[in-house]
Design a protein around this motif. Structure first.
Motif, short mmCIF file in Angstrom:
data_model
loop_
_atom_site.label_atom_id
_atom_site.label_comp_id
_atom_site.label_asym_id
_atom_site.label_seq_id
_atom_site.Cartn_x
_atom_site.Cartn_y
_atom_site.Cartn_z
N CYS A 6 -68.22 1.45 -1.85
CA CYS A 6 -69.42 1.81 -1.13
C CYS A 6 -70.46 0.71 -1.35
CB CYS A 6 -69.96 3.15 -1.64
SG CYS A 6 -71.56 3.60 -0.95
N PRO A 7 -71.12 0.24 -0.31
CA PRO A 7 -72.12 -0.81 -0.48
C PRO A 7 -73.37 -0.34 -1.22
CG PRO A 7 -71.99 -0.12 1.82
CD PRO A 7 -70.91 0.59 1.10
N SER A 8 -73.59 0.96 -1.27
CA SER A 8 -74.78 1.47 -1.93
C SER A 8 -74.55 1.77 -3.41
CB SER A 8 -75.26 2.73 -1.23
OG SER A 8 -76.37 3.27 -1.88
N CYS A 9 -73.53 2.56 -3.72
CA CYS A 9 -73.32 2.98 -5.11
C CYS A 9 -72.17 2.25 -5.80
CB CYS A 9 -73.09 4.49 -5.17
SG CYS A 9 -71.58 5.06 -4.35
N SER A 15 -61.19 3.82 2.91
CA SER A 15 -61.70 3.02 4.03
C SER A 15 -61.87 3.86 5.29
CB SER A 15 -60.76 1.85 4.30
OG SER A 15 -59.47 2.33 4.63
N LYS A 16 -61.30 5.06 5.32
CA LYS A 16 -61.42 5.93 6.49
C LYS A 16 -62.69 6.77 6.47
CE LYS A 16 -56.52 6.34 7.43
NZ LYS A 16 -55.42 7.25 7.65
N HIS A 17 -63.38 6.82 5.33
CA HIS A 17 -64.61 7.59 5.26
C HIS A 17 -65.70 6.95 6.12
CE1 HIS A 17 -63.12 9.46 1.43
NE2 HIS A 17 -63.74 10.49 1.98
N THR A 18 -66.44 7.79 6.82
CA THR A 18 -67.60 7.30 7.57
C THR A 18 -68.87 7.49 6.77
OG1 THR A 18 -67.84 9.46 8.63
CG2 THR A 18 -66.54 7.78 9.79
N GLU A 19 -68.79 8.31 5.72
CA GLU A 19 -69.93 8.58 4.85
C GLU A 19 -69.42 8.60 3.41
OE1 GLU A 19 -72.39 12.53 4.01
OE2 GLU A 19 -72.69 11.75 6.04
N GLY A 28 -70.54 3.40 8.39
CA GLY A 28 -70.37 2.79 9.69
C GLY A 28 -71.68 2.42 10.37
N LYS A 29 -72.78 3.01 9.96
CA LYS A 29 -74.06 2.79 10.64
C LYS A 29 -75.01 1.89 9.84
CE LYS A 29 -73.88 7.19 13.04
NZ LYS A 29 -74.53 8.46 13.28
N ILE A 30 -74.52 1.21 8.82
CA ILE A 30 -75.39 0.34 8.03
C ILE A 30 -75.55 -0.99 8.74
CG2 ILE A 30 -75.59 -0.95 5.87
CD1 ILE A 30 -74.22 1.28 4.44
N SER A 31 -76.79 -1.37 8.97
CA SER A 31 -77.05 -2.67 9.59
C SER A 31 -76.99 -3.76 8.52
CB SER A 31 -78.43 -2.67 10.25
OG SER A 31 -79.43 -2.55 9.26
N ASP A 32 -76.94 -5.01 8.97
CA ASP A 32 -76.90 -6.14 8.04
C ASP A 32 -78.15 -6.20 7.18
OD1 ASP A 32 -74.41 -6.90 8.92
OD2 ASP A 32 -75.19 -8.39 10.35
#
Length: 108
Positions: A6-9, A15-19, A28-32
């Protein structure tokens, strides 16, 4: 299906998780821009943690030194070994933490 982080934690997720099931970030909705902010925040948290360890190491070093200075333990006693061990461990731990901080700051 692969294991990703996870990029946050930074915990392992599918890899199939969307959250992320751990922190709730929608992957999937994280911007650069958001990804850069999260990465910078995680780097700052790590630096602060290493700084806290540096302070603990410094307290250990100074505690051993001050015990030697004020109490003058007998050479060869347990108190002398404990004080010298605290000085040695504190100094090495402090130096290692400072090197890690320098490396983290250069990684930007």
């Amino acid at each position: 299906m692969a294991i990703a982080q996870c990029p946050s934690c930074s915990k392992s997720i599918s890899s199939k998780h969307t959250e992320c099931p751990h922190c709730g970030v929608e992957i999937g909705k994280i911007s650069d821009d958001e990804l850069r902010r999260i990465t910078a925040r995680n780097r700052i948290k790590k630096q602060q943690s290493i700084m806290n360890y540096s302070f603990l190491a410094l307290i250990l070093f100074l505690g051993g030194f001050l015990y030697l200075y004020w109490h003058h333990p007998v050479e060869g006693s347990i108190e002398m070994y404990a004080a010298k061990s605290a000085i040695g461990i504190g100094m090495v731990w402090y130096l290692i933490n400072r090197v890690i901080l320098v490396i983290l700051k250069k990684k930007k």
